[in-house]
Design an enzyme around this catalytic site. Structure first.
Site, PDB file in Angstrom:
ATOM      1  CG  ASP A 105      -8.085 -18.503 -73.430  1.00 15.22           C
ATOM      2  OD1 ASP A 105      -9.032 -17.737 -73.210  1.00 15.22           O
ATOM      3  OD2 ASP A 105      -7.189 -18.279 -74.267  1.00 15.22           O
TER       4      ASP A 105
HETATM    5  N1  URA Z   1      -4.740 -14.182 -73.206  1.00 19.16           N
HETATM    6  C1  URA Z   1      -5.150 -15.321 -73.797  1.00 19.16           C
HETATM    7  O1  URA Z   1      -4.966 -15.499 -74.993  1.00 19.16           O
HETATM    8  N2  URA Z   1      -5.755 -16.241 -73.051  1.00 19.16           N
HETATM    9  C2  URA Z   1      -5.972 -16.098 -71.724  1.00 19.16           C
HETATM   10  O2  URA Z   1      -6.519 -16.990 -71.082  1.00 19.16           O
HETATM   11  C3  URA Z   1      -5.536 -14.915 -71.131  1.00 19.16           C
HETATM   12  C4  URA Z   1      -4.914 -13.976 -71.888  1.00 19.16           C
END
Ligand code: URA
Length: 311
Positions: A105
């Protein structure tokens, strides 16, 4: 990647390196139409035209693999329609067309593999190969044992059932707690959604390793090429026959928070004098920011920072 002419010729399947040296010494090789007889000559395969006996040689490209310590405050895609900073920008010195394997993310940080190897990337993304993803997640307060157990037992999310393979307390900070969550798939926001589903407020999300390859020793915004044995381990991981016992992606070392995560550096450098804080409001020291001009790491020991932005 600049390399010796004889190596380039060998990679192009023209001859062994030794034979290629003989071709060069015999004056049968040209670079950009200029006859070359010196063995130490370097070429840039992306720019130089190399010919043997007047016939152009195109070298087979070797696959390339890099581990980036993605800082928070950038998207993992190669470009962003909203114009946000990209993780790929940190690898701007890499000439090959590398792409990220999977996503982290915008506000998450940690290990992201970049490669030219599409086959390996596809396999790593495939649940069949059992590639486990380990995350260290800073949550508000102190989670109850029961909340962690519910994640492992399995939950219903809006896109179906989901579970953590492991969810354990990792480390307490003054007000918050790092927990270690392992999942077996790369579903969108999976870790955050698992946490939210059991009432945990995520403040930071850190991936200390990718497929067992740790960001330890890197700083946020910097990257390194994988070692040959790391590449081999990835290849082994996606190679087994369907019924073979699958390797675990998690070495014991990944249980500790790398120093860089404690230091909490990530993203572009803060404005002079600014005190970076994490999403939980805790002040963090600014160290090792990369050049603002290039916005990228130098391949080893640069760092970058920004405030995490809630998704
Ligand atoms: N799970 C999430 O919520 N975000 C990520 O970036 C990776 C796994």
């Amino acid at each position: 990647m600049i390399e010796r002419l004889q190596k380039f010729l060998a990679r192009g399947g023209i001859a062994s390196r030794r034979k290629a040296e003989q071709l060069i010494s015999a004056g049968r090789v040209t670079v950009n139409s200029e006859r070359i007889t010196e063995l130490g000559t370097k070429v840039d395969p992306a720019r130089d035209l190399v010919a043997v006996d007047g016939k152009l040689v195109s070298a087979r490209e070797e696959q390339q693999y890099y581990l980036l310590y993605k800082p928070s405050g950038c998207v993992t895609t190669l470009s962003d329609p909203e114009g946000r900073p990209t993780a790929a920008a940190y690898l701007a010195t890499v000439r090959a067309r590398v792409f990220p394997v999977g996503r982290l993310d915008y506000d998450a940080e940690g290990a992201v593999l970049f490669t030219t190897d599409g086959e390996l990337a596809n396999r790593l993304a495939h649940p069949r190969y059992g590639h486990q993803r380990v995350y260290l997640v800073k949550v508000k307060g102190t989670p109850e044992k029961e909340q962690l157990e519910r994640m492992v037992a399995g939950l219903r999310l809006e896109d179906g059932a989901a579970r953590a393979l492991e969810a354990e307390l990792h480390e307490r900070t003054e007000k918050n707690t790092w927990i270690r969550i392992t999942v077996g798939e790369g579903r969108f926001h999976l870790v955050k959604r698992l946490c939210e589903a059991v009432g945990l407020q995520v403040q930071r999300l850190f991936r200390p390793e990718f497929a067992g390859i740790s960001v330890e020793g890197l700083r946020p915004g910097s990257f390194r090429p994988l070692e040959p044995d790391e590449v081999r381990s990835l290849q082994r991981m996606v190679a087994p026959a369907p019924n073979a016992r699958l390797p675990r992606a998690t070495p014991s070392g990944s249980r500790s928070l790398p120093k860089a995560a404690r230091r909490h550096g990530h993203g572009p450098p803060p404005a002079p004098g600014a005190t970076p804080v994490d999403a939980g409001g805790e002040a963090v020291p600014a160290k090792g920011a990369p050049s603002r001009k290039t916005g990228r790491g130098n391949g080893r020991r640069t760092g970058a920072r920004s405030r995490p932005r809630p998704r």
